[in-house]
Structure formats: structure tokens, C-alpha cells
Design a protein around this motif. Structure first.
Motif, mmCIF file in Angstrom:
data_model
loop_
_atom_site.group_PDB
_atom_site.id
_atom_site.type_symbol
_atom_site.label_atom_id
_atom_site.label_comp_id
_atom_site.label_asym_id
_atom_site.label_seq_id
_atom_site.Cartn_x
_atom_site.Cartn_y
_atom_site.Cartn_z
ATOM 1 N N TYR A 194 0.817 -1.207 0.000
ATOM 2 C CA TYR A 194 0.000 0.000 0.000
ATOM 3 C C TYR A 194 0.858 1.268 0.000
ATOM 4 O O TYR A 194 0.655 2.166 -0.834
ATOM 5 C CB TYR A 194 -0.954 0.017 1.192
ATOM 6 C CG TYR A 194 -1.826 1.267 1.192
ATOM 7 C CD1 TYR A 194 -2.849 1.412 0.269
ATOM 8 C CD2 TYR A 194 -1.612 2.296 2.109
ATOM 9 C CE1 TYR A 194 -3.644 2.563 0.241
ATOM 10 C CE2 TYR A 194 -2.401 3.448 2.090
ATOM 11 C CZ TYR A 194 -3.409 3.573 1.158
ATOM 12 O OH TYR A 194 -4.178 4.713 1.133
ATOM 13 N N LEU A 195 1.808 1.363 0.911
ATOM 14 C CA LEU A 195 2.636 2.567 0.968
ATOM 15 C C LEU A 195 3.431 2.747 -0.318
ATOM 16 O O LEU A 195 3.577 3.874 -0.813
ATOM 17 C CB LEU A 195 3.565 2.517 2.181
ATOM 18 C CG LEU A 195 2.888 2.575 3.555
ATOM 19 C CD1 LEU A 195 3.920 2.444 4.658
ATOM 20 C CD2 LEU A 195 2.099 3.870 3.722
ATOM 21 N N ALA A 196 3.935 1.642 -0.855
ATOM 22 C CA ALA A 196 4.655 1.723 -2.131
ATOM 23 C C ALA A 196 3.724 2.204 -3.235
ATOM 24 O O ALA A 196 4.118 2.976 -4.125
ATOM 25 C CB ALA A 196 5.257 0.369 -2.492
ATOM 26 N N GLY A 197 2.471 1.764 -3.193
ATOM 27 C CA GLY A 197 1.492 2.199 -4.178
ATOM 28 C C GLY A 197 1.179 3.680 -4.068
ATOM 29 O O GLY A 197 1.034 4.374 -5.086
ATOM 30 N N VAL A 198 1.057 4.182 -2.849
ATOM 31 C CA VAL A 198 0.818 5.611 -2.653
ATOM 32 C C VAL A 198 2.025 6.408 -3.142
ATOM 33 O O VAL A 198 1.882 7.458 -3.787
ATOM 34 C CB VAL A 198 0.507 5.921 -1.180
ATOM 35 C CG1 VAL A 198 0.338 7.429 -0.981
ATOM 36 C CG2 VAL A 198 -0.747 5.197 -0.719
ATOM 37 N N ARG A 199 3.219 5.901 -2.858
ATOM 38 C CA ARG A 199 4.439 6.553 -3.339
ATOM 39 C C ARG A 199 4.425 6.671 -4.868
ATOM 40 O O ARG A 199 4.750 7.713 -5.440
ATOM 41 C CB ARG A 199 5.645 5.744 -2.872
ATOM 42 C CG ARG A 199 7.019 6.147 -3.412
ATOM 43 C CD ARG A 199 7.582 7.391 -2.770
ATOM 44 N NE ARG A 199 7.113 8.613 -3.414
ATOM 45 C CZ ARG A 199 7.446 9.835 -3.017
ATOM 46 N NH1 ARG A 199 8.254 9.996 -1.968
ATOM 47 N NH2 ARG A 199 6.997 10.900 -3.646
ATOM 48 N N GLU A 200 4.015 5.591 -5.540
ATOM 49 C CA GLU A 200 3.978 5.595 -6.998
ATOM 50 C C GLU A 200 2.939 6.580 -7.515
ATOM 51 O O GLU A 200 3.183 7.304 -8.504
ATOM 52 C CB GLU A 200 3.666 4.175 -7.501
ATOM 53 C CG GLU A 200 3.844 3.996 -9.009
ATOM 54 C CD GLU A 200 2.639 4.464 -9.818
ATOM 55 O OE1 GLU A 200 2.832 4.953 -10.961
ATOM 56 O OE2 GLU A 200 1.504 4.361 -9.296
#
Length: 444
Positions: free
Chosen positions: A225-231
Motif C-alpha cells: 500500500y505505501l509503495a502504491g501511494v508513493r507511486e
């Protein structure tokens, strides 16, 4: 004047988050380590670290010595001067921050840290909107209470313009009809992408989120999730701000909670655990990109007590104690071997427990009336008589000699990081006994 010395909560103190005509708070006479006690000698195991800030426990000798030494040397100096203590703490924080986050702006608390992080993001991007989660708390000043998504925002509206709320992942009470955490993650990210589109990606300065949601449920983000928000932020030119006021400095067993998911935000806000709250201190650690935005223009913000030496000194001592004692591994081990398994056992034994979740020394017990329907023990944002069952549960905890944090239909456990295994097991036994009260409200 009458100082109300015989009753708790002197009548001349206007209390925060309280109806002033309500019951007076407990008067604390002293504290040590993971314990505090009242004037009658009743001792309580502090399973909330007060407000999730006393990470190294009460009256830690190294922190007390650091404050005393600094007071003898230099009590205060304005932020317009350089100071060795302030500079040293900034260096230590920058060395432990992820990626290229290596500049620190000091504030007095977490609420100010979030306000300044948003101001920095808006100025650095030239955009106005900030996206924050509904299940969030970012502070109580005029701007940060608007950034907050939970009901504490309501009576303070209207607030800061340009704040838009979204739903983050919460698999147990999914807003996305997800069947598992993987699906919850995918759909939550899809929802956030839609919010970007509906608001106009070119207008969004930043996404602000708690790395692990705190008072709104100890919601640990699903992997990805956090990686997705970063992207999403990278794709749309927005900055990512992670609020680590609660979970920074060891709470989940990492210097910064984002390290658990190997994500590097543009700004991280911190406070609380940086010096266990012994003297008010917070701050923003920012990336080179954000800092560079102010190389040739003045940053329009500051605080008289920014980087106060008496606050920075115990911050330095805190980091030294962490390093010398292996504190991060201690937290990870207690979460993995004691608190996590212990809470899972409680869930098996008590029908009022709908779910337990957490990481390190940051956990929540979600209480329900019916496990099948997941009806919460008390309604959302309950108060007065409607909140009675949770008040009864909290009273049972206190009667057992423990003091957790109760939020809505949940018991939150966030003990001092210095807690011993024996103390933690004693706390679990007390919570086990108190949950019998919650069980009496179960309807199915």
C-alpha cells in the motif's frame, strides 16, 4: 485561592478534550519506568505510554541527566542562532532517516510539524490541495484539525481550505468489499487514484497519511500500500508526507515506521517518542528536493522554541540509549513473541474480541457485540450513555491495575518500549480479566 489539593484535577485547569463539568481526572503523584501511581499509592501499568509518547518510560535516568546537564550549560537560545545540541540532534535524526531525507525543521509538537510539512509541500510544488485519510488524526491546531479525518474535526469546521479526505485500507471493516488484504490494498489504491483524478492531479500538493494509523485503530497498512501511494504521488507530481508522530522512534521496532516497508516519503513528521515527551519537541525531516525549494527564498514560518536545547538534549540521549540497549530489536521481539501471540490467545478466549492487530509495541483490540456481523461494542463516535460499555471496560482495566488507551470500540496497547517481558505478561493477564466485562455485552 483554593488549589483544590484534596481532589483530582484542580478546578483552575481547563482540561483538553473534556467537558469541564465532568469527572475530575486522576491525580498522579509519581511514575517510574512503565508504572505510575496516585496519591493513595495505587499503581498502574502504563499500557498507553501516556499519549503514546513516553517511549523510554517515566523518569529515565539518562534523559533526566541530559536535561539537567543542558540546563546548567545553556537553558535556551533562539532558533536564529546555531547551537551544538540542536545541531547534534538534527544530525542524528538525519542519519537514521530513510533515503535522502537529511534536513530537520524543529517544532514544539506533532500538530505543528504536520502544519509545517503541509506548508512546505504547498510552497515546494506550487499547488494547493492535500489529500488525507478519513481515519486519521494529525493534531488539534486550526490547520492540523482540518487535516484530521476523524470526528474531532467536525466541531472545528470550517477549516483550512484545500483538504480532501479519502478512505485508506481497513480490511476488517472494508469500504471496498474486499475479500482479503491483497484485494483491500488494490482497491484502496484504486480509490485514491480516483480521488486524484476527481480533484485534478495538477492541483494536489501532497498526500498526508499516518504510516500506521494511530488513534483511529492501529491500522497496519497491507504490504504494497505505501509503495502504491508513493507511486501515485510520483506519477502525479505530488509529495508524500508520512505522519510518524506516534510510530516514529521505535514504536513498531524501526527508527521510522516507513522502514518496515522500505518506502521513502518526501517528508516525515515526528514528535512524541523523539525524547519521550520529557520536554515538548517535534519536527519535520525533509528530502533534498523539499529543502532546495527554499535555498533562494525565505521559508515563511518559524517558532520561538524551535529546537529548544532542553528538548533536544533528551532527544540525543534517547538515540544513544536506543543504540546502546538494542531497543529496536527488543521491541520487535516483544511484539513477535509476547504481545502478538498473547493477544491472539485473548481473541480465541473472548467472544467480544473481533480482531487484534498491530506491530512491535503498538496494537489494538477491536471489541464487538457480534463476531459474525462485526457490530462494534459501541456505535461510531459514541458518547454519553451510548459509550457506557467501553467506559465499563476501561474501568475494569483500571481495577486490574493497568491503564491502556480506549478509543471508540477499541483497546489500544502501546506500552513504554522499556517494558519487560514479565511486565508485559502481567498486563496481558489484566486485560484478559477486564475483557470479561466486554463479554457481557456480546449478543451472539
Amino acid at each position: 485561592m483554593d488549589a483544590d489539593s484534596s481532589s483530582g484535577g484542580g478546578r483552575h485547569v481547563f482540561r483538553p478534550w473534556s467537558a469541564q463539568g465532568g469527572e475530575a481526572p486522576l491525580t498522579v503523584a509519581g511514575a517510574q519506568g512503565s508504572w505510575f501511581w496516585d496519591r493513595d499509592g495505587n499503581r498502574y501499568l502504563d499500557l498507553a505510554s501516556q499519549l503514546v509518547n513516553v517511549n523510554l518510560g517515566h523518569q529515565h535516568p539518562r534523559l533526566l541527566a541530559a536535561i539537567a546537564e543542558q540546563a546548567r550549560e545553556l537553558c535556551t537560545i533562539g532558533p536564529n542562532f546555531s547551537n551544538d545540541t540542536r545541531d547534534r540532534l538534527a544530525l542524528l535524526i538525519a542519519e537514521r532517516a530513510p533515503g535522502d531525507l537529511d534536513r530537520v525543521f524543529f517544532t514544539n509538537a506533532g500538530t505543528e510539524a504536520n502544519e509545517h510539512a503541509v506548508r512546505m509541500a504547498r510552497l515546494a510544488t506550487g499547488r494547493s490541495k492535500v489529500l488525507t485519510a478519513y481515519r486519521s488524526y494529525h493534531g488539534a491546531t486550526a490547520g492540523s484539525i482540518t487535516l484530521t479525518g476523524d470526528p474531532r474535526r467536525w466541531p472545528n469546521e470550517p477549516g483550512l481550505p484545500g483538504v480532501v479526505h479519502f478512505f485508506g485500507p481497513y480490511a476488517y471493516r472494508t469500504a471496498f468489499h474486499a475479500e482479503d488484504e491483497r484485494q483491500e490494498c488494490e482497491r484502496a489504491l484504486g480509490h485514491l487514484e480516483q480521488v486524484f483524478q476527481m480533484e485534478g492531479p495538477h492541483t494536489v500538493a501532497a498526500v498526508l497519511l499516518e504510516t500506521v494509523v494511530g488513534t483511529n485503530g492501529v491500522l497496519v497498512p497491507p504490504d504494497g500500500y505505501l509503495a502504491g501511494v508513493r507511486e501515485l504521488c510520483d506519477r502525479h507530481g505530488a509529495l508524500l508526507i508520512c505522519d510518524e508522530v506516534m510510530v516514529g522512534f521505535g514504536r513498531i521496532g524501526e527508527w521510522f515506521a516507513v522502514d518496515a516497508w522500505q518506502v521513502v516519503p518526501d517528508l516525515i513528521t515526528f514528535a512524541k517518542g523523539v525524547n519521550s515527551g520529557y520536554v515538548p519537541l517535534g519536527g519535520v525531516v525533509m528530502s533534498e528536493r523539499v529543502a532546495a525549494a527554499f535555498d533562494d527564498r525565505v521559508y515563511p514560518g518559524g517558532l520561538t522554541y524551535s529546537g529548544h536545547p532542553l528538548a533536544c538534549a533528551p532527544g540525543i540521549a534517547t538515540i544513544e540509549v536506543f543504540e546502546e540497549t538494542g531497543m529496536l530489536e527488543h521491541v520487535r521481539r516483544l511484539g513477535r513473541e509476547v504481545l502478538g501471540p498473547g493477544l491472539a490467545k485473548l481473541a480465541d478466549n473472548h467472544p467480544s474480541v473481533g480482531e487484534v492487530r498491530g506491530r512491535g509495541l503498538f496494537w489494538a483490540i477491536e471489541l464487538v457485540r457480534d463476531r459474525a456481523t462485526r457490530e462494534p461494542l459501541v456505535p461510531f463516535n459514541a458518547s454519553g450513555a451510548a459509550a457506557g460499555p467501553m467506559a465499563a471496560v476501561m474501568n475494569s482495566c483500571v481495577a486490574e491495575g493497568v491503564w491502556p488507551m480506549c478509543q471508540m470500540n477499541r483497546i489500544h496497547l502501546a506500552p513504554p518500549l522499556v517494558i519487560t517481558e514479565d511486565e508485559l505478561r502481567r498486563g496481558l493477564d489484566a486485560i484478559d480479566a477486564a475483557l470479561r466485562t466486554a463479554d457481557t455485552y456480546v449478543t451472539a
